[in-house]
Write an enzyme that holds these catalytic residues in place. Structure first.
Site, PDB file in Angstrom:
ATOM      1  N   CYS A   2     -56.768 -25.986 -41.831  1.00 23.02           N
ATOM      2  CA  CYS A   2     -56.176 -26.154 -43.162  1.00 23.02           C
ATOM      3  C   CYS A   2     -57.245 -26.413 -44.215  1.00 23.02           C
ATOM      4  CB  CYS A   2     -55.219 -27.344 -43.174  1.00 23.02           C
ATOM      5  SG  CYS A   2     -53.893 -27.272 -41.975  1.00 23.02           S
ATOM      6  N   ASP A  41     -46.544 -19.788 -47.756  1.00 23.33           N
ATOM      7  CA  ASP A  41     -47.872 -20.388 -47.703  1.00 23.33           C
ATOM      8  C   ASP A  41     -48.739 -19.519 -46.795  1.00 23.33           C
ATOM      9  OD1 ASP A  41     -46.881 -22.447 -49.225  1.00 23.33           O
ATOM     10  OD2 ASP A  41     -47.415 -24.052 -47.817  1.00 23.33           O
ATOM     11  N   ASP A  51     -53.779 -23.193 -47.202  1.00 19.14           N
ATOM     12  CA  ASP A  51     -52.376 -23.085 -47.582  1.00 19.14           C
ATOM     13  C   ASP A  51     -52.186 -22.174 -48.784  1.00 19.14           C
ATOM     14  OD1 ASP A  51     -52.336 -25.105 -45.711  1.00 19.14           O
ATOM     15  OD2 ASP A  51     -51.637 -26.656 -47.088  1.00 19.14           O
ATOM     16  N   ASP A  88     -50.604 -23.013 -37.876  1.00 14.01           N
ATOM     17  CA  ASP A  88     -51.853 -23.373 -37.205  1.00 14.01           C
ATOM     18  C   ASP A  88     -51.800 -24.668 -36.400  1.00 14.01           C
ATOM     19  OD1 ASP A  88     -51.725 -24.761 -39.584  1.00 14.01           O
ATOM     20  OD2 ASP A  88     -53.505 -23.828 -40.464  1.00 14.01           O
ATOM     21  N   HIS A 125     -46.317 -24.254 -41.396  1.00 17.98           N
ATOM     22  CA  HIS A 125     -47.666 -23.789 -41.098  1.00 17.98           C
ATOM     23  C   HIS A 125     -47.867 -23.522 -39.600  1.00 17.98           C
ATOM     24  CE1 HIS A 125     -48.987 -25.814 -45.104  1.00 17.98           C
ATOM     25  NE2 HIS A 125     -48.203 -24.751 -45.278  1.00 17.98           N
TER      26      HIS A 125
END
Length: 360
Positions: free
Chosen positions: A345, A194, A122, A245, A243
């Protein structure tokens, strides 16, 4: 005194995509993990009542350390993950321990605690031999990068480029506190992003806007990287988007895994039309405490174009990956989820054996 030969050594930082053979990685750590004292972002990435209940279950209340039981059970799985990485020939580094229970302030605001060092993906974006510190929108994560300073200085002295995006003020003007989807929690007051909202595919980077990444942040990154790189945006259909992912994961040249609930395969960026888009199977609901989507299932880590680390209970995904020609490596990781991260992450690629290429 012996001569300094560091200039003659290859730079230890080299990573352009998500699938070249992984040689060195930073893995997060859990010591002194603290539940965030404020929820200026988090109440938008889940419902407020879910977030409050989650805080109570994992820490007693906001601002407390995570429970010893949670840290102990997550650490056991983190140790297993690190063991697998080392067994597969990967050098594993970890940040220094930092006490995230301490308060801090800027001239405009103050918070009672930080968060943790569980998820370096991140905080930093590695592009080639450059490590970019990101301008995070979460006030509780303002100084999270400090735990990594020893490693950053080491890599810099060994030849890496070390950049920090403009540190944001994070005044109240940065937040759309009464937003309605498709608007997000962050405004366009100043650039924030991020690193986990971007997936690297050589000269092309797939990104998204989210509750922490705004258009100004994307524009800053594009200008900083220059004409040699191109950022392409996907539209995340989730009102809780944060995020990329757990939505889009490149696995190998020309192959990407997607979550069909958060992204429409027919509306991917045009450059992906030449790629084999693999639709992930419905995830097995996790058993641990967390507020994350069950699609954390696709938050995987590629060791090369074939080997992929996958949560042990995600049997439908493991079967699908085998059918697609990959080599899944199962690893338990659900007890890490309360710290708000999966395999991707929890890691930061420092060195992958490969060069900058175009895959489209």
């Amino acid at each position: 005194m012996e001569p300094d030969n560091t200039a003659d050594r290859p730079c230890p930082v080299n990573s352009f995509n998500e699938w070249d053979p992984l040689e060195e990685v930073i893995v997060g750590r859990l010591e002194f993990a603290t539940f965030k004292s404020s929820d200026i972002i988090d109440k938008f990435v889940s419902t407020s009542d879910k977030w409050d209940e989650f805080a109570k279950q994992v820490a007693g209340k906001k601002g407390n350390f995570y429970s010893e039981h949670l840290i102990r059970t997550a650490q056991k799985e983190l140790d297993e993950f690190i063991h697998i990485l080392k067994s597969e020939g990967v050098i594993v580094r970890q940040p220094e321990m930092a006490d995230y229970s301490l308060p801090y302030a800027t001239p405009d605001w103050q918070v009672q605690t930080g968060f943790n060092a569980a998820n370096p993906r991140d905080v930093f974006l590695v592009i080639g031999n450059e490590i970019i510190e990101t301008p995070m929108a979460d006030r509780n994560r303002y100084y999270e990068a400090w735990a990594y300073r020893g490693l950053l200085k080491e890599y810099f002295k060994a030849g890496a480029r070390w950049t920090s995006a403009p540190k944001p003020q994070l005044t109240d003007a940065q937040y759309n506190l009464d937003h309605k989807f498709p608007a997000y929690a962050v405004s366009e007051f100043e650039p924030t992003f991020d690193a986990a909202d971007f997936a690297r595919c050589g000269r092309d980077i797939i990104g998204q806007k989210s509750h922490v990444t705004n258009q100004l942040g994307i524009e800053w990154l594009q200008r900083h990287l220059g004409d040699g790189y191109h950022i392409h945006l996907i539209e995340n259909l989730s009102p809780y988007a944060i995020h990329i992912d757990s939505t889009f994961m490149p696995l190998a040249p020309g192959r990407a895994l997607i979550n069909p609930e958060f992204v429409d395969p027919k509306k991917l960026p045009p450059i992906l039309r030449t790629w084999d888009v693999l639709v992930a199977p419905e995830p097995v609901p996790y058993n641990s405490l967390s507020v994350m989507s069950n699609w954390i299932s696709i938050n995987t880590l590629m060791l090369d174009e074939k080997r992929i680390i996958v949560e042990k209970r995600q049997e439908p995904l493991i079967i699908a990956l085998k059918e697609w020609g990959f080599e899944p490596i199962p690893c338990s990781f659900e007890n890490y989820y309360p710290f708000l991260g999966g395999f991707h992450c929890a890691t930061l690629d420092i060195r992958r054996r490969g060069t900058l290429q175009s895959y489209f």
